[in-house]
Write a protein that holds these residues in place. Structure first.
Motif, PDB file in Angstrom:
ATOM      1  N   UNK A  42      38.885  47.264  40.324  1.00 29.51           N
ATOM      2  CA  UNK A  42      37.472  47.594  40.534  1.00 29.51           C
ATOM      3  C   UNK A  42      36.796  46.606  41.477  1.00 29.51           C
ATOM      4  N   UNK A  43      36.881  45.327  41.160  1.00 25.50           N
ATOM      5  CA  UNK A  43      36.163  44.322  41.954  1.00 25.50           C
ATOM      6  C   UNK A  43      36.756  44.181  43.350  1.00 25.50           C
ATOM      7  N   UNK A  44      38.060  44.037  43.429  1.00 25.14           N
ATOM      8  CA  UNK A  44      38.677  43.840  44.736  1.00 25.14           C
ATOM      9  C   UNK A  44      38.623  45.106  45.579  1.00 25.14           C
ATOM     10  N   UNK A  45      38.697  46.266  44.962  1.00 27.99           N
ATOM     11  CA  UNK A  45      38.593  47.510  45.716  1.00 27.99           C
ATOM     12  C   UNK A  45      37.225  47.679  46.355  1.00 27.99           C
ATOM     13  N   UNK A  46      36.176  47.456  45.590  1.00 28.64           N
ATOM     14  CA  UNK A  46      34.819  47.558  46.126  1.00 28.64           C
ATOM     15  C   UNK A  46      34.579  46.496  47.195  1.00 28.64           C
ATOM     16  N   UNK A  47      35.020  45.289  46.932  1.00 24.80           N
ATOM     17  CA  UNK A  47      34.815  44.209  47.900  1.00 24.80           C
ATOM     18  C   UNK A  47      35.580  44.470  49.190  1.00 24.80           C
ATOM     19  N   UNK A  48      36.768  45.012  49.090  1.00 24.26           N
ATOM     20  CA  UNK A  48      37.543  45.308  50.305  1.00 24.26           C
ATOM     21  C   UNK A  48      36.853  46.383  51.135  1.00 24.26           C
TER      22      UNK A  48
END
Length: 185
Positions: A42-48
């Motif tokens: 969730x976090x890394x996907x949105x940030x990417x």
């Protein structure tokens, strides 16, 4: 995998440095693996999507390294300083993916100017580290500050680059010649 990626502050420095990159894939002892996968996705996907892969990799790597090394320093100083950690914390697994998601989350919030949510994150992590003073809380706080510092540096560098490109476009020789031409009628 547990043997390869298990990074502890009590290990020799060269062993810990080799194991830190693989520790990203190992959740802390109190976080189930499926929750770590959801958290990272969730976090890394949105940030990417919002900030790009190179920055994500750089900020995540710096946060993991800084939080692991600072935890080592806090254990070395122990109770001699206020923020020190007891020697018993040297055998605790480092924060792994949750430290990286904390840094990336703070970086994302600061870059997108979500200051109220960032203040809420800072308050929650500080209170948690105060209530339960262990290695996880300190590593999360360190990772959060790395994310905030990275966002501030990125904003400052971006502002400099924009300013420099603006001044290069309007050089004195070109602007004087364009200003001296009368408007067409």
């Amino acid at each position: 995998m547990v043997k390869v990626g298990s990074a502890y502050a009590g290990q020799p420095l060269h062993v810990e440095l080799v194991r830190v990159p693989a520790s990203v894939f190992l959740p802390t002892f109190d976080l189930p693996w499926w929750a770590a996968v959801i958290q990272v996705a969730a976090v890394l996907g949105v940030a990417e999507l919002l900030l790009g892969r190179p920055g994500l990799t750089l900020v995540g790597g710096l946060a993991q390294f800084a939080s692991t090394m600072l935890a080592r320093v806090m254990i070395i100083y122990g109770a001699a300083v206020h923020v020190g950690l007891p020697l018993s914390q040297a055998g605790i697994l480092d924060t792994g993916p949750s430290g990286i998601t904390t840094a990336i989350g703070a970086w994302l919030l600061a870059r997108r100017h979500a200051y109220a949510t960032l203040a809420l994150l800072m308050t929650a992590l500080t209170v948690a580290a105060f209530v339960q003073p262990n290695i996880d809380g300190r590593e999360h706080e360190t990772a959060m500050f790395v994310g905030i510092i990275a966002a501030a540096l990125q904003a400052r560098i971006g502002a400099r680059v924009r300013l420099r490109s603006r001044t290069c476009r309007r050089s004195p020789t070109h602007s004087a010649s364009l200003d001296s031409i009368p408007p067409a009628r």
